[in-house]
Design a protein around this motif. Structure first.
Motif, PDB file in Angstrom:
ATOM      1  N   GLU A   1       0.827  -1.207   0.000  1.00 40.98           N
ATOM      2  CA  GLU A   1       0.000   0.000   0.000  1.00 40.98           C
ATOM      3  C   GLU A   1       0.863   1.260   0.000  1.00 40.98           C
ATOM      4  OE1 GLU A   1      -3.544   2.105   2.696  1.00 40.98           O
ATOM      5  OE2 GLU A   1      -2.612   0.236   3.364  1.00 40.98           O
ATOM      6  N   MET A   2       1.910   1.271   0.833  1.00 38.00           N
ATOM      7  CA  MET A   2       2.775   2.440   0.897  1.00 38.00           C
ATOM      8  C   MET A   2       3.550   2.625  -0.400  1.00 38.00           C
ATOM      9  SD  MET A   2       3.977   5.098   2.345  1.00 38.00           S
ATOM     10  CE  MET A   2       3.648   5.098   4.114  1.00 38.00           C
ATOM     11  N   TYR A   3       4.064   1.524  -0.959  1.00 37.30           N
ATOM     12  CA  TYR A   3       4.829   1.670  -2.196  1.00 37.30           C
ATOM     13  C   TYR A   3       3.958   2.177  -3.344  1.00 37.30           C
ATOM     14  CZ  TYR A   3       7.399   0.985  -6.418  1.00 37.30           C
ATOM     15  OH  TYR A   3       7.979   1.218  -7.630  1.00 37.30           O
ATOM     16  N   LEU A   4       2.763   1.630  -3.479  1.00 43.23           N
ATOM     17  CA  LEU A   4       1.879   2.079  -4.558  1.00 43.23           C
ATOM     18  C   LEU A   4       1.532   3.560  -4.411  1.00 43.23           C
ATOM     19  CD1 LEU A   4      -0.501  -0.992  -4.941  1.00 43.23           C
ATOM     20  CD2 LEU A   4       1.398  -0.322  -6.428  1.00 43.23           C
ATOM     21  N   LYS A   5       1.458   4.023  -3.176  1.00 42.90           N
ATOM     22  CA  LYS A   5       1.214   5.447  -2.923  1.00 42.90           C
ATOM     23  C   LYS A   5       2.439   6.270  -3.316  1.00 42.90           C
ATOM     24  CE  LYS A   5       0.194   8.683   0.848  1.00 42.90           C
ATOM     25  NZ  LYS A   5      -0.075   8.811   2.320  1.00 42.90           N
ATOM     26  N   LEU A   6       3.618   5.841  -2.859  1.00 43.01           N
ATOM     27  CA  LEU A   6       4.844   6.578  -3.160  1.00 43.01           C
ATOM     28  C   LEU A   6       5.201   6.529  -4.634  1.00 43.01           C
ATOM     29  CD1 LEU A   6       7.068   5.514  -0.126  1.00 43.01           C
ATOM     30  CD2 LEU A   6       5.954   7.734  -0.497  1.00 43.01           C
ATOM     31  N   ARG A   7       4.823   5.451  -5.286  1.00 43.34           N
ATOM     32  CA  ARG A   7       5.111   5.292  -6.710  1.00 43.34           C
ATOM     33  C   ARG A   7       4.513   6.426  -7.540  1.00 43.34           C
ATOM     34  NH1 ARG A   7       3.179  -0.014 -10.187  1.00 43.34           N
ATOM     35  NH2 ARG A   7       4.981  -0.190 -11.577  1.00 43.34           N
TER      36      ARG A   7
END
Length: 408
Positions: free
Chosen positions: A34-40
């Motif tokens: 979830e965090m990576y998809l947001k930061l991506r």
């Protein structure tokens, strides 16, 4: 197949990948996803990453033409010099980004496995940069083979923990690192060292390594006004290869992934050519090609290069094999050593043993396609391997005769 749209929402590259973990740990992995998809999608995240790459890592790394090696190999050999990336390999590309992700998630500890030690050194470097603690698991055999990198990790402040079960190499280091992460997943993060493991790691590491292919695509066009005929990269888990290949999947360029044939491709337990000799299975929480025994257990593996002796492989590589987009081949320990000395003595560049596998296949390509333009990902430098190589393959046995100066 639209390679650039993978993986799907469940982390599958065709039939491979996914995440198969116990519910409690899956809950923590989902938070990472979830965090990576947001930061991506966060421009400020990539602005910070790009600043680190430029001012700390020393990117872009150069594209270099090997004049003397090209004459010896009867092909035009170009190197993407990832050995000149800070810490001496491509690994820092994803380690700095994974550490930044951990920082933004409020984690205070980085946990990882390492084979040749380059991932361990890179993660220890990232931990020092961001002020995080670091725990590196490494096979006892590899600790002895790669002492210079072990010393570097210790100097950087990391705790190096030996894996003492099984073959005491990379697979066992992964086992240990997973177990350590399971003890405290809320405060720590497992920073996988390649495009392997459960989703989102194969996607995430690929995205961070894509800078290699992006840079060299532009560099090659600027230098020659066209793209290479062949691109070659070594494959263990496969992060440097995916990083290189990613920018060329839709181009008319032949891609070659080089696995370790070790002491012989037909000798079980004496090679680590997973894509060449493996079958579909599961390891460490994801589906991929595996080297397995008759009981379905991971087969013993061997490679002269500690970073390549893993019985699984990245799921995206499995998809690319099945599609036929990438040609996966293998070279032996002896071919690797020969290439190691050839680059060293003809160009003054000492390669990592992992990278020397790719060089060895570039030599083969020169005999198959004389005069071709061949781009090799020199994924790491060989400082870490010198003691092991000199002890087991003395330099005086590999001194090269003066090469003919015939033009290609």
């Amino acid at each position: 197949m639209d390679f650039l749209s993978t993986p799907d929402a469940e982390g599958f590259f065709g039939s491979y990948g996914g995440s198969f973990l116990p519910a409690p740990i899956q809950k923590e992995i989902d938070k990472i996803t979830e965090m990576y998809l947001k930061l991506r999608e966060d421009a400020s995240f990539w602005t910070e990453i790009n600043s680190i790459r430029k001012h700390y890592q020393g990117r872009p790394t150069p594209l270099y033409y090997c004049n003397r090696l090209s004459k010896a190999y009867q092909a035009h050999i170009y190197l993407k010099r990832e050995d000149l990336n800070h810490t001496g390999a491509h690994k820092l590309n994803h380690c700095m980004a994974e550490a930044l992700l951990a920082k933004k998630m409020g984690k205070n500890k980085l946990i990882a496995e390492t084979g040749a030690g380059q991932h361990g050194v890179a993660l220890a470097t990232a931990a020092a940069y961001f002020g995080l603690s670091c725990e590196i698991h490494m096979g006892e055999v590899d600790i002895q083979k790669e002492k210079p990198n072990v010393d570097r990790m210790i100097v950087l402040g990391a705790k190096v923990i030996p894996a003492t079960h099984g073959l005491k190499t990379l697979k066992e280091a992964v086992d240990n690192a997973f177990e350590a992460y399971l003890k405290d997943p809320e405060k720590s993060i497992y920073c996988i060292g390649s495009v392997v493991g459960p989703h989102p790691f194969p996607m995430m590491v690929r995205d961070f390594q894509a800078i290699v292919g992006q840079e060299v695509h532009d560099q090659y066009l600027q230098m020659l006004g066209k793209l290479p005929d062949h691109i070659v990269a070594c494959v263990g888990g496969g992060s440097n290869a995916i990083g290189m290949f990613s920018a060329f999947l839709d181009e008319r360029v032949e891609l070659h992934g080089v696995e370790p044939a070790g002491k012989g491709i037909h000798l079980d337990g004496q090679h680590a050519a997973t894509l060449t000799k493996g079958k579909r299975g599961m390891i460490h929480g994801f589906k991929c090609y595996n080297l397995e025994d008759e009981k379905g257990e991971p087969l013993a593996v061997h490679s002269i290069a500690s970073g390549l002796d893993y019985p699984g492989v990245g799921p995206e590589h499995c998809m690319l094999k099945d599609s036929g987009r990438v040609d996966y081949v293998s070279v032996t320990d002896e071919e690797c050593i020969q290439a190691f000395y050839e680059l060293s003595q003809l160009e003054g560049i000492i390669p990592a043993l992992e990278s020397a596998h790719a060089l060895a296949y570039a030599k083969t390509l020169g005999t198959l396609d004389a005069g071709a333009n061949i781009l090799v990902n020199l994924s790491g430098r060989g400082d870490k391997d010198l003691e092991y190589v000199l002890k087991n393959f003395p330099a005086h046995e590999y001194y090269l005769e003066e090469q003919e100066s015939n033009p290609i």
